[in-house]
Design a protein around this motif. Structure first.
Motif, PDB file in Angstrom:
ATOM      1  N   ARG A 191       3.063  14.740 -13.608  1.00 55.98           N
ATOM      2  CA  ARG A 191       3.100  13.749 -12.646  1.00 55.98           C
ATOM      3  C   ARG A 191       3.313  14.733 -11.288  1.00 55.98           C
ATOM      4  NH1 ARG A 191       6.636   8.464 -12.335  1.00 55.98           N
ATOM      5  NH2 ARG A 191       5.178   8.222 -10.615  1.00 55.98           N
ATOM      6  N   GLY A 192       2.690  14.320 -10.245  1.00 56.86           N
ATOM      7  CA  GLY A 192       3.053  14.833  -8.908  1.00 56.86           C
ATOM      8  C   GLY A 192       1.788  15.244  -8.308  1.00 56.86           C
ATOM      9  N   GLY A 193       2.037  15.905  -7.168  1.00 59.70           N
ATOM     10  CA  GLY A 193       0.646  16.186  -6.396  1.00 59.70           C
ATOM     11  C   GLY A 193       1.023  17.592  -5.624  1.00 59.70           C
ATOM     12  N   GLY A 194       0.156  18.021  -4.684  1.00 61.03           N
ATOM     13  CA  GLY A 194       0.154  19.143  -3.653  1.00 61.03           C
ATOM     14  C   GLY A 194       0.238  20.501  -4.655  1.00 61.03           C
ATOM     15  N   SER A 195      -0.317  20.447  -5.975  1.00 63.23           N
ATOM     16  CA  SER A 195      -0.283  21.696  -6.738  1.00 63.23           C
ATOM     17  C   SER A 195       1.045  22.257  -7.067  1.00 63.23           C
ATOM     18  CB  SER A 195      -1.191  22.975  -5.968  1.00 63.23           C
ATOM     19  OG  SER A 195      -2.327  22.571  -5.834  1.00 63.23           O
ATOM     20  N   ARG A 196       1.922  21.420  -6.949  1.00 64.08           N
ATOM     21  CA  ARG A 196       3.438  21.766  -7.410  1.00 64.08           C
ATOM     22  C   ARG A 196       3.383  22.366  -8.708  1.00 64.08           C
ATOM     23  NH1 ARG A 196       7.677  18.933 -10.131  1.00 64.08           N
ATOM     24  NH2 ARG A 196       6.183  16.903 -10.433  1.00 64.08           N
ATOM     25  N   GLN A 197       3.984  23.385  -8.935  1.00 66.90           N
ATOM     26  CA  GLN A 197       4.312  24.200 -10.384  1.00 66.90           C
ATOM     27  C   GLN A 197       2.836  24.205 -10.977  1.00 66.90           C
ATOM     28  OE1 GLN A 197       6.592  25.807 -10.989  1.00 66.90           O
ATOM     29  NE2 GLN A 197       8.574  25.091 -10.848  1.00 66.90           N
ATOM     30  N   GLY A 233      -4.422  -4.646  -5.980  1.00 67.61           N
ATOM     31  CA  GLY A 233      -3.522  -3.522  -6.168  1.00 67.61           C
ATOM     32  C   GLY A 233      -4.547  -2.779  -7.555  1.00 67.61           C
ATOM     33  N   PRO A 234      -4.342  -1.795  -7.841  1.00 72.04           N
ATOM     34  CA  PRO A 234      -4.846  -1.008  -9.002  1.00 72.04           C
ATOM     35  C   PRO A 234      -4.919  -1.761 -10.519  1.00 72.04           C
ATOM     36  CG  PRO A 234      -3.064   0.209  -8.437  1.00 72.04           C
ATOM     37  CD  PRO A 234      -3.107  -0.745  -7.658  1.00 72.04           C
ATOM     38  N   GLY A 235      -3.748  -2.272 -10.650  1.00 69.94           N
ATOM     39  CA  GLY A 235      -3.400  -2.892 -12.040  1.00 69.94           C
ATOM     40  C   GLY A 235      -2.280  -2.019 -12.519  1.00 69.94           C
ATOM     41  N   VAL A 236      -1.482  -2.602 -13.454  1.00 70.45           N
ATOM     42  CA  VAL A 236      -0.393  -1.756 -13.928  1.00 70.45           C
ATOM     43  C   VAL A 236      -0.762  -0.526 -14.693  1.00 70.45           C
ATOM     44  CG1 VAL A 236       1.589  -1.748 -15.742  1.00 70.45           C
ATOM     45  CG2 VAL A 236       1.194  -3.665 -13.940  1.00 70.45           C
ATOM     46  N   ALA A 237      -1.910  -0.605 -15.667  1.00 70.48           N
ATOM     47  CA  ALA A 237      -2.412   0.387 -16.501  1.00 70.48           C
ATOM     48  C   ALA A 237      -3.169   1.595 -15.790  1.00 70.48           C
ATOM     49  CB  ALA A 237      -3.276  -0.255 -17.388  1.00 70.48           C
ATOM     50  N   ALA A 238      -3.719   0.987 -14.558  1.00 71.72           N
ATOM     51  CA  ALA A 238      -4.567   1.884 -13.864  1.00 71.72           C
ATOM     52  C   ALA A 238      -3.450   2.619 -12.824  1.00 71.72           C
ATOM     53  CB  ALA A 238      -5.408   1.097 -12.876  1.00 71.72           C
ATOM     54  N   ALA A 239      -2.546   2.051 -12.539  1.00 74.68           N
ATOM     55  CA  ALA A 239      -1.396   2.612 -11.619  1.00 74.68           C
ATOM     56  C   ALA A 239      -0.735   4.092 -12.394  1.00 74.68           C
ATOM     57  CB  ALA A 239      -0.429   1.772 -10.884  1.00 74.68           C
ATOM     58  N   GLU A 240      -0.525   3.657 -13.762  1.00 74.67           N
ATOM     59  CA  GLU A 240       0.179   4.603 -14.426  1.00 74.67           C
ATOM     60  C   GLU A 240      -1.020   5.671 -14.836  1.00 74.67           C
ATOM     61  OE1 GLU A 240       1.362   2.511 -18.034  1.00 74.67           O
ATOM     62  OE2 GLU A 240       2.739   1.813 -17.006  1.00 74.67           O
ATOM     63  N   ALA A 241      -2.056   5.450 -15.107  1.00 79.29           N
ATOM     64  CA  ALA A 241      -3.280   6.312 -15.442  1.00 79.29           C
ATOM     65  C   ALA A 241      -3.536   7.481 -14.404  1.00 79.29           C
ATOM     66  CB  ALA A 241      -4.433   5.806 -15.789  1.00 79.29           C
ATOM     67  N   VAL A 242      -3.294   6.962 -13.098  1.00 80.21           N
ATOM     68  CA  VAL A 242      -3.700   7.721 -11.933  1.00 80.21           C
ATOM     69  C   VAL A 242      -2.625   8.799 -11.721  1.00 80.21           C
ATOM     70  CG1 VAL A 242      -5.589   6.561 -10.957  1.00 80.21           C
ATOM     71  CG2 VAL A 242      -3.168   6.241 -10.282  1.00 80.21           C
ATOM     72  N   THR A 243      -1.379   8.354 -12.250  1.00 75.48           N
ATOM     73  CA  THR A 243      -0.189   9.169 -11.966  1.00 75.48           C
ATOM     74  C   THR A 243       0.406  10.024 -13.073  1.00 75.48           C
ATOM     75  OG1 THR A 243       1.111   7.406 -12.389  1.00 75.48           O
ATOM     76  CG2 THR A 243       0.566   7.757 -10.042  1.00 75.48           C
ATOM     77  N   ASP A 244      -0.427   9.879 -14.027  1.00 77.49           N
ATOM     78  CA  ASP A 244      -0.075  10.692 -15.500  1.00 77.49           C
ATOM     79  C   ASP A 244      -1.377  11.419 -15.751  1.00 77.49           C
ATOM     80  OD1 ASP A 244       0.093  11.471 -18.101  1.00 77.49           O
ATOM     81  OD2 ASP A 244       1.559   9.798 -18.799  1.00 77.49           O
ATOM     82  N   LYS A 245      -1.342  12.633 -15.717  1.00 74.53           N
ATOM     83  CA  LYS A 245      -2.555  13.731 -15.742  1.00 74.53           C
ATOM     84  C   LYS A 245      -2.969  13.529 -17.203  1.00 74.53           C
ATOM     85  CE  LYS A 245      -1.469  16.243 -11.601  1.00 74.53           C
ATOM     86  NZ  LYS A 245      -0.705  15.556 -11.080  1.00 74.53           N
ATOM     87  N   GLU A 246      -2.037  13.465 -18.294  1.00 68.01           N
ATOM     88  CA  GLU A 246      -2.608  13.388 -19.510  1.00 68.01           C
ATOM     89  C   GLU A 246      -3.140  12.283 -20.003  1.00 68.01           C
ATOM     90  OE1 GLU A 246      -3.142  14.370 -23.536  1.00 68.01           O
ATOM     91  OE2 GLU A 246      -3.175  15.320 -21.882  1.00 68.01           O
ATOM     92  N   VAL A 250       0.620  -1.187   0.051  1.00 66.74           N
ATOM     93  CA  VAL A 250       0.051   0.131  -0.374  1.00 66.74           C
ATOM     94  C   VAL A 250       0.918   1.241  -0.189  1.00 66.74           C
ATOM     95  CG1 VAL A 250      -0.176  -0.023   2.594  1.00 66.74           C
ATOM     96  CG2 VAL A 250      -1.745   1.043   1.090  1.00 66.74           C
ATOM     97  N   ALA A 251       0.493   2.323  -0.785  1.00 66.14           N
ATOM     98  CA  ALA A 251       1.218   3.466  -1.014  1.00 66.14           C
ATOM     99  C   ALA A 251       0.247   4.629  -0.597  1.00 66.14           C
ATOM    100  CB  ALA A 251       1.559   3.768  -2.262  1.00 66.14           C
ATOM    101  N   PHE A 252       0.787   5.372   0.438  1.00 62.84           N
ATOM    102  CA  PHE A 252       0.289   6.837   0.774  1.00 62.84           C
ATOM    103  C   PHE A 252       0.611   7.838   0.334  1.00 62.84           C
ATOM    104  CE2 PHE A 252      -0.451   3.418   4.247  1.00 62.84           C
ATOM    105  CZ  PHE A 252      -2.112   3.656   4.320  1.00 62.84           C
ATOM    106  N   SER A 253       1.839   7.868  -0.534  1.00 68.40           N
ATOM    107  CA  SER A 253       2.506   8.860  -1.131  1.00 68.40           C
ATOM    108  C   SER A 253       2.280   8.866  -2.712  1.00 68.40           C
ATOM    109  CB  SER A 253       3.836   8.706  -0.907  1.00 68.40           C
ATOM    110  OG  SER A 253       4.532   9.889  -1.768  1.00 68.40           O
ATOM    111  N   GLU A 254       1.972  10.058  -2.846  1.00 65.72           N
ATOM    112  CA  GLU A 254       1.818  10.114  -4.534  1.00 65.72           C
ATOM    113  C   GLU A 254       2.985   9.519  -5.374  1.00 65.72           C
ATOM    114  OE1 GLU A 254      -0.535  10.944  -8.181  1.00 65.72           O
ATOM    115  OE2 GLU A 254      -1.097  10.873  -6.177  1.00 65.72           O
ATOM    116  N   LEU A 255       4.054   9.963  -4.756  1.00 73.16           N
ATOM    117  CA  LEU A 255       5.485   9.454  -5.496  1.00 73.16           C
ATOM    118  C   LEU A 255       5.617   7.975  -5.440  1.00 73.16           C
ATOM    119  CD1 LEU A 255       7.706  12.224  -3.727  1.00 73.16           C
ATOM    120  CD2 LEU A 255       6.608  12.347  -5.748  1.00 73.16           C
ATOM    121  N   MET A 256       5.021   7.320  -4.802  1.00 75.79           N
ATOM    122  CA  MET A 256       5.012   5.817  -4.631  1.00 75.79           C
ATOM    123  C   MET A 256       3.865   5.151  -5.488  1.00 75.79           C
ATOM    124  SD  MET A 256       7.925   6.056  -3.264  1.00 75.79           S
ATOM    125  CE  MET A 256       8.660   4.605  -2.757  1.00 75.79           C
TER     126      MET A 256
END
Length: 418
Positions: A150-156, A95-108, A74-80
């Protein structure tokens, strides 16, 4: 006892909270990446469980996790989230699955999947270099939001309202080769005094979403810095159901398998729209869920990863409003020198806690990222009472900073504009 791997980095639930929530049901194994934040907290994690290096290299991490004999990840950090999702799939764990893990961490990628499934129509375009600005803007139009893919917390994360000003901004932030996304800006409905967005907290089991809460938000500090949240949200039941239905459609479009998710929705005049789907527990939801509903969302996320979670009950309205408020750090670089009035704030009826995140002398980097100074928590008779409590806290609490041009004292009520 089962072993639970927790790949850890900035933005995650504190190791002590993870241990409190899950230490009686699983032996914790913390995955330590090569990051300053994780290295600093490694001694704390070692006090609560095992530790192992976490490299983000798929085969290396698989072998290390197999050697530890883990039964869940289990990951609680967006970076992981992405690496944890891939590793869970490689080990045949929930787990979410490989494709879904990529989709939730790639906004485009996420936007493209939502458009393809007719869940969303929000325009977006990827940006990788200076030459792509005009093409991206021709697709998205103005106003637009520029943010990392990628990333969270309104970075840039920046609002763009002018073509040439946006080009200059893009020239400043694109130097390190990071992929960015330019997205259509979603205009919010008039929601004052509340924020014009909400989040849906969900448990997904084998592709079936179960929504356990709708989280109300306070208005953002400029440009997109989050300052807090509350249960229940101030929405009528029919709008709550619309928000849940949209989130269900989004999670299915992304093919999300199993895990706890946090989906942010913009409340527009035409109804809710997807801001983004996150494949992890939302920030501070664990503390809020325990106080408001007796639900330990951190434990829920861990049990889900171990394959032991059951569908949670939807959080019921208890008749009170439970809230959290994060005072945002100034956007100008400075140094925190003192916090004054916090003891007086704790004397306000309904205020239940004040947790500082920085000590006197700590550097504040500045910028547009959500970078809270503290967490103020409480509960109120209703939403009006909640705002009364916060106004009173704003009169009592203040912060002293050393800026390049001199020292300043900024009261809590003015921090969101600093």
């Amino acid at each position: 006892m089962k072993r639970l791997l927790v790949p850890y980095d900035k933005g995650a639930v504190h190791p002590a909270e993870i241990a409190r929530a899950l230490g009686d049901t699983a032996e914790l194994v913390f995955g330590i990446p090569d990051s300053e934040h994780a290295k600093r907290l490694e001694p704390v994690m070692a006090a609560f469980g095992r530790t192992m290096p976490f490299t983000h290299h798929r085969e290396t991490d698989r072998l290390a996790a197999e050697a530890q004999g883990v039964h869940g990840i289990v990951a609680f950090s967006e970076l992981m989230v992405r690496s944890a999702g891939r590793l869970a799939a490689d080990l045949g764990l929930p787990g979410p699955g490989v494709a879904a893990a990529e989709a939730v961490t790639d906004k485009e990628r996420q936007r493209a999947l939502l458009r393809a499934a007719s869940v969303e129509t929000t325009r977006s375009a990827a940006l990788a270099d200076l030459d792509g600005w005009d093409a991206a803007l021709s697709v998205v139009g103005l106003p637009a939001v520029l943010k990392p893919a990628r990333g969270g917390g309104s970075r840039q994360t920046h609002l763009v309202t002018d073509r040439e000003a946006g080009r200059r901004l893009w020239a400043r932030v694109c130097g390190d080769g990071e992929l960015f996304v330019l997205e259509e800006f979603l205009h919010g409905a008039d929601s004052g005094p509340f924020g014009d967005y909400v989040s849906v907290e969900s448990l997904v089991l084998d592709g079936i979403p179960h929504h356990f809460a709708l989280t109300g938000k306070f208005p953002l500090a400029e440009p997109f810095r989050e300052v807090g949240q509350f249960w229940p949200a101030a929405l009528p039941a029919d709008q709550v159901n619309v928000a849940f239905d949209l989130t269900t459609a989004a999670l299915k479009a992304l093919g999300f398998g199993t895990g706890v998710t946090h989906t942010e929705l913009k409340l527009t005049p035409d109804g809710p729209r997807i801001i983004e789907v996150n494949g992890r527990l939302g920030g501070h939801i664990g503390e809020l869920s325990r106080r408001a509903a007796g639900l330990d969302a951190v434990r829920l996320a861990g049990l889900t990863a171990l394959g032991e979670a059951r569908e949670p009950k939807r959080v019921a309205d208890s008749g009170r409003v439970f809230w959290q408020y994060n005072n945002p750090a100034p956007r100008e670089a400075c140094r925190l020198t003192a916090i004054s009035g916090w003891r007086e704030v704790l004397e306000i009826e309904g205020v239940s806690g004040f947790t500082p995140y920085l000590r006197a002398g700590a550097a504040v980097p500045g910028g547009v990222m959500t970078d809270p100074l503290d967490l103020l928590a409480g509960d109120a008779a209703d939403h009006d009472d909640m705002f009364d409590q916060l106004r009173e806290a704003g009169r009592r609490l203040s912060y002293s900073f050393a800026f390049a041009d001199g020292d300043r004292i900024i009261p809590m009520k003015a921090l969101a504009d600093a």
